[in-house]
Design an enzyme around this catalytic site. Structure first.
Site, PDB file in Angstrom:
ATOM      1  N   HIS A 141       4.913   9.282  -2.532  1.00 46.59           N
ATOM      2  CA  HIS A 141       6.255   9.578  -2.017  1.00 46.59           C
ATOM      3  C   HIS A 141       7.293   9.266  -3.103  1.00 46.59           C
ATOM      4  O   HIS A 141       7.163   8.272  -3.823  1.00 46.59           O
ATOM      5  CB  HIS A 141       6.564   8.752  -0.762  1.00 46.59           C
ATOM      6  CG  HIS A 141       5.777   9.186   0.439  1.00 46.59           C
ATOM      7  ND1 HIS A 141       6.364   9.686   1.586  1.00 46.59           N
ATOM      8  CD2 HIS A 141       4.441   9.218   0.658  1.00 46.59           C
ATOM      9  CE1 HIS A 141       5.411   9.989   2.462  1.00 46.59           C
ATOM     10  NE2 HIS A 141       4.237   9.708   1.923  1.00 46.59           N
TER      11      HIS A 141
ATOM     12  N   HIS B  60      -3.145   6.644   7.905  1.00 44.77           N
ATOM     13  CA  HIS B  60      -4.208   6.425   6.902  1.00 44.77           C
ATOM     14  C   HIS B  60      -4.455   4.933   6.672  1.00 44.77           C
ATOM     15  O   HIS B  60      -4.130   4.377   5.636  1.00 44.77           O
ATOM     16  CB  HIS B  60      -3.990   7.204   5.599  1.00 44.77           C
ATOM     17  CG  HIS B  60      -2.613   7.212   4.996  1.00 44.77           C
ATOM     18  ND1 HIS B  60      -1.954   6.061   4.645  1.00 44.77           N
ATOM     19  CD2 HIS B  60      -1.792   8.229   4.666  1.00 44.77           C
ATOM     20  CE1 HIS B  60      -0.794   6.375   4.118  1.00 44.77           C
ATOM     21  NE2 HIS B  60      -0.661   7.674   4.125  1.00 44.77           N
TER      22      HIS B  60
ATOM     23  N   ASN C 166      -5.048   2.752   3.319  1.00 48.27           N
ATOM     24  CA  ASN C 166      -4.330   3.287   2.161  1.00 48.27           C
ATOM     25  C   ASN C 166      -2.836   3.002   2.278  1.00 48.27           C
ATOM     26  O   ASN C 166      -2.247   3.150   3.339  1.00 48.27           O
ATOM     27  CB  ASN C 166      -4.555   4.801   2.046  1.00 48.27           C
ATOM     28  CG  ASN C 166      -6.001   5.138   1.718  1.00 48.27           C
ATOM     29  OD1 ASN C 166      -6.709   5.740   2.517  1.00 48.27           O
ATOM     30  ND2 ASN C 166      -6.446   4.726   0.554  1.00 48.27           N
TER      31      ASN C 166
ATOM     32  N   ARG D  23      -5.791 -15.380   4.408  1.00 49.05           N
ATOM     33  CA  ARG D  23      -4.742 -16.076   5.152  1.00 49.05           C
ATOM     34  C   ARG D  23      -3.569 -15.182   5.534  1.00 49.05           C
ATOM     35  O   ARG D  23      -2.646 -15.607   6.212  1.00 49.05           O
ATOM     36  CB  ARG D  23      -4.245 -17.288   4.342  1.00 49.05           C
ATOM     37  CG  ARG D  23      -5.214 -18.464   4.435  1.00 49.05           C
ATOM     38  CD  ARG D  23      -4.792 -19.622   3.555  1.00 49.05           C
ATOM     39  NE  ARG D  23      -4.777 -19.291   2.137  1.00 49.05           N
ATOM     40  CZ  ARG D  23      -5.877 -19.178   1.382  1.00 49.05           C
ATOM     41  NH1 ARG D  23      -7.065 -19.369   1.915  1.00 49.05           N
ATOM     42  NH2 ARG D  23      -5.785 -18.867   0.107  1.00 49.05           N
TER      43      ARG D  23
ATOM     44  N   ASP E 133     -12.828  11.329   3.274  1.00 50.67           N
ATOM     45  CA  ASP E 133     -13.143  12.366   2.287  1.00 50.67           C
ATOM     46  C   ASP E 133     -14.050  11.840   1.173  1.00 50.67           C
ATOM     47  O   ASP E 133     -14.303  12.532   0.192  1.00 50.67           O
ATOM     48  CB  ASP E 133     -11.853  12.954   1.691  1.00 50.67           C
ATOM     49  CG  ASP E 133     -11.027  11.918   0.939  1.00 50.67           C
ATOM     50  OD1 ASP E 133     -11.364  10.719   1.002  1.00 50.67           O
ATOM     51  OD2 ASP E 133     -10.042  12.309   0.281  1.00 50.67           O
ATOM     52  N   GLY E 134     -14.520  10.579   1.322  1.00 49.19           N
ATOM     53  CA  GLY E 134     -15.365  10.009   0.280  1.00 49.19           C
ATOM     54  C   GLY E 134     -14.572   9.569  -0.938  1.00 49.19           C
ATOM     55  O   GLY E 134     -15.151   9.143  -1.933  1.00 49.19           O
TER      56      GLY E 134
ATOM     57  N   HIS F 218     -10.675   8.435  -0.512  1.00 48.92           N
ATOM     58  CA  HIS F 218      -9.564   7.541  -0.159  1.00 48.92           C
ATOM     59  C   HIS F 218      -9.996   6.122   0.211  1.00 48.92           C
ATOM     60  O   HIS F 218      -9.284   5.164  -0.073  1.00 48.92           O
ATOM     61  CB  HIS F 218      -8.753   8.129   1.004  1.00 48.92           C
ATOM     62  CG  HIS F 218      -7.694   9.084   0.558  1.00 48.92           C
ATOM     63  ND1 HIS F 218      -7.989  10.356   0.131  1.00 48.92           N
ATOM     64  CD2 HIS F 218      -6.355   8.956   0.467  1.00 48.92           C
ATOM     65  CE1 HIS F 218      -6.862  10.970  -0.195  1.00 48.92           C
ATOM     66  NE2 HIS F 218      -5.865  10.150  -0.007  1.00 48.92           N
TER      67      HIS F 218
ATOM     68  N   ASP G 135      -4.648  14.677   6.142  1.00 48.74           N
ATOM     69  CA  ASP G 135      -3.613  14.446   5.127  1.00 48.74           C
ATOM     70  C   ASP G 135      -3.643  15.623   4.144  1.00 48.74           C
ATOM     71  O   ASP G 135      -3.479  15.453   2.935  1.00 48.74           O
ATOM     72  CB  ASP G 135      -3.853  13.106   4.399  1.00 48.74           C
ATOM     73  CG  ASP G 135      -2.613  12.582   3.693  1.00 48.74           C
ATOM     74  OD1 ASP G 135      -1.513  13.156   3.887  1.00 48.74           O
ATOM     75  OD2 ASP G 135      -2.737  11.604   2.934  1.00 48.74           O
TER      76      ASP G 135
ATOM     77  N   GLY H 279      -2.246  12.978  -1.173  1.00 45.80           N
ATOM     78  CA  GLY H 279      -2.840  13.619  -0.013  1.00 45.80           C
ATOM     79  C   GLY H 279      -4.288  13.960  -0.304  1.00 45.80           C
ATOM     80  O   GLY H 279      -4.888  13.447  -1.260  1.00 45.80           O
TER      81      GLY H 279
END
Ligand SMILES: [Zn+2]
Length: 380
Positions: free
Chosen positions: A142, A215, A218, A226, A247-248, A250, A271, A306
């Site tokens: 972002h 998500h 992530n 703690r 998706d293997g 993320h 995403d 994404g």
């Protein structure tokens, strides 16, 4: 209105499997799920090939792009139509077009576009605003220039009455006390994401009505001995719904398996970015080139932007990478997101009174063969 039936060797109704069963549809509704032999004589029936399962259509709450378009680039009804068509091939029968943090003007356009289509296209359930009220420390891809705290005008925009539903991903520590309560009182669904919130801050946000986690794992504070942070708060809460990008790339499978053992409801999301259901292997986000390589969408500095994931692949990965039963994966793709969105009484199951949203797919390869949205099929 004439009723018709669709029969399959296996029908998963969102809760259990039926062998050699038929779903009876009238108009846009399901009126019954019956043994194949009990379909009344004379009723038109479509028999699916052996090995093809029928299940509730997939519901994707996080769709940034597809069919070579990005919602942020042109937040118009036409873009949303393109997304819906691109994702339907992969079994998605309902979705939320998702706007990544952008200007207030872009948010207004996006909301108006989603609102227009929510009135005419059953597959468009509303809108997901992912940002801009996020933590600059967990911005991910972002644009930090867009990240800010919500102002009165933002709250008014998000809570204005509308036909489609609104999901907002925010960082509770940026939103300020009371904001989440105001949003949820106006039926806005609120999810935590891109956040440095502590466990205590997350619990306060949940007490205000926050029910989702965008998500999970992530772009949020990690699990620590703690300071358990948002992940522990999500996993221990029966009312929480967490989106997982399977998706293997993320999230490591061991972490995802942990999430599947949590008390809350896992929800498959894509995403998705423009290459899903498209032809190009690169796109632009906030003026920066995002390259797609080996199924990974990333900025030049390696930041993930994404995913290049579709819902059928998410279901397949859930089974193959996480050893989840297929029926669980299907529930994570349909019933759980429907319940998260407050639509559990009309979407996410194949049962009388539910909308006829269905996906027929090859049970070995999880390749989607045919879909129905509100009773309308995409094949002849
Ligand atoms: Zn995100």
């Amino acid at each position: 209105m004439t009723a018709h039936a669709v029969a399959a060797s296996r029908v998963f109704d969102g809760e259990r499997l039926h062998d050699h069963a038929a779903v009876v549809i009238e108009g846009d509704r399901i009126i019954a799920v019956v043994p194949r032999r009990d379909v009344p004589a004379g009723m038109p029936i479509r028999d699916l090939r052996d090995g093809v399962w029928l299940a509730p259509g997939f519901i994707d709450t996080q769709v940034n792009g597809g069919g070579d378009v990005l919602f942020n680039d042109a937040p118009t009804p036409q873009t949303i139509r393109t997304l819906a068509v691109a994702h339907r091939r992969f079994g998605t029968t309902a979705l939320l077009p998702t706007l990544i943090s952008d200007t207030a003007d872009k948010m207004k356009l996006a909301i108006a576009a989603a609102e227009a289509l929510a009135a005419t296209e059953p597959a468009v359930l509303g809108i997901h605003l992912e940002g801009p009220f996020l933590s600059p420390d967990k911005a991910g891809v972002h644009d930090r220039r867009h990240l800010r705290r919500p102002e009165t005008t933002d709250i008014a925009l998000m809570t204005a009455p509308r036909r489609g539903l609104t999901l907002v991903t925010l960082a509770p520590e940026q939103a300020g006390t009371g904001t989440i309560a105001t949003l949820t009182a106006a039926s806005v669904r609120v999810a935590l994401g891109h956040s440095t919130a502590t466990y205590a801050q997350t619990k306060s946000a949940m007490a205000e009505g926050l029910s989702g986690f965008t998500h999970l794992f992530n772009a949020m504070r990690p699990l620590e001995a703690r300071e358990p942070g948002p992940i522990a708060a999500a996993l221990e809460s029966a009312g929480a719904c967490y989106g997982l990008i399977i998706d293997g790339i993320h999230v490591a499978p061991a972490m995802l398996r942990l999430a599947l053992r949590g008390a809350g409801k896992p929800m498959l999301v894509t995403d998705a970015m423009p290459p899903v259901g498209g032809k190009q292997n690169a796109f632009t986000l906030n003026g920066e080139k995002i390259a797609v390589k080996d199924g990974r969408c990333a900025r030049a500095d390696g930041t993930l932007a994404g995913a290049c994931l579709d819902m059928a692949s998410a279901v397949r990965n859930c089974v193959r990478l996480l050893d989840a039963p297929l029926t669980d994966a299907l529930r994570f793709a349909s019933r759980n997101p429907a319940e998260f969105l407050g639509l559990g009484d009309r979407l996410g199951r194949l049962a009388p009174g539910y909308r006829a949203d269905m996906a027929a797919f090859d049970s070995e390869t999880i390749t989607v063969r045919q879909t129905w949205v509100a009773g309308e099929t995409d094949e002849g």
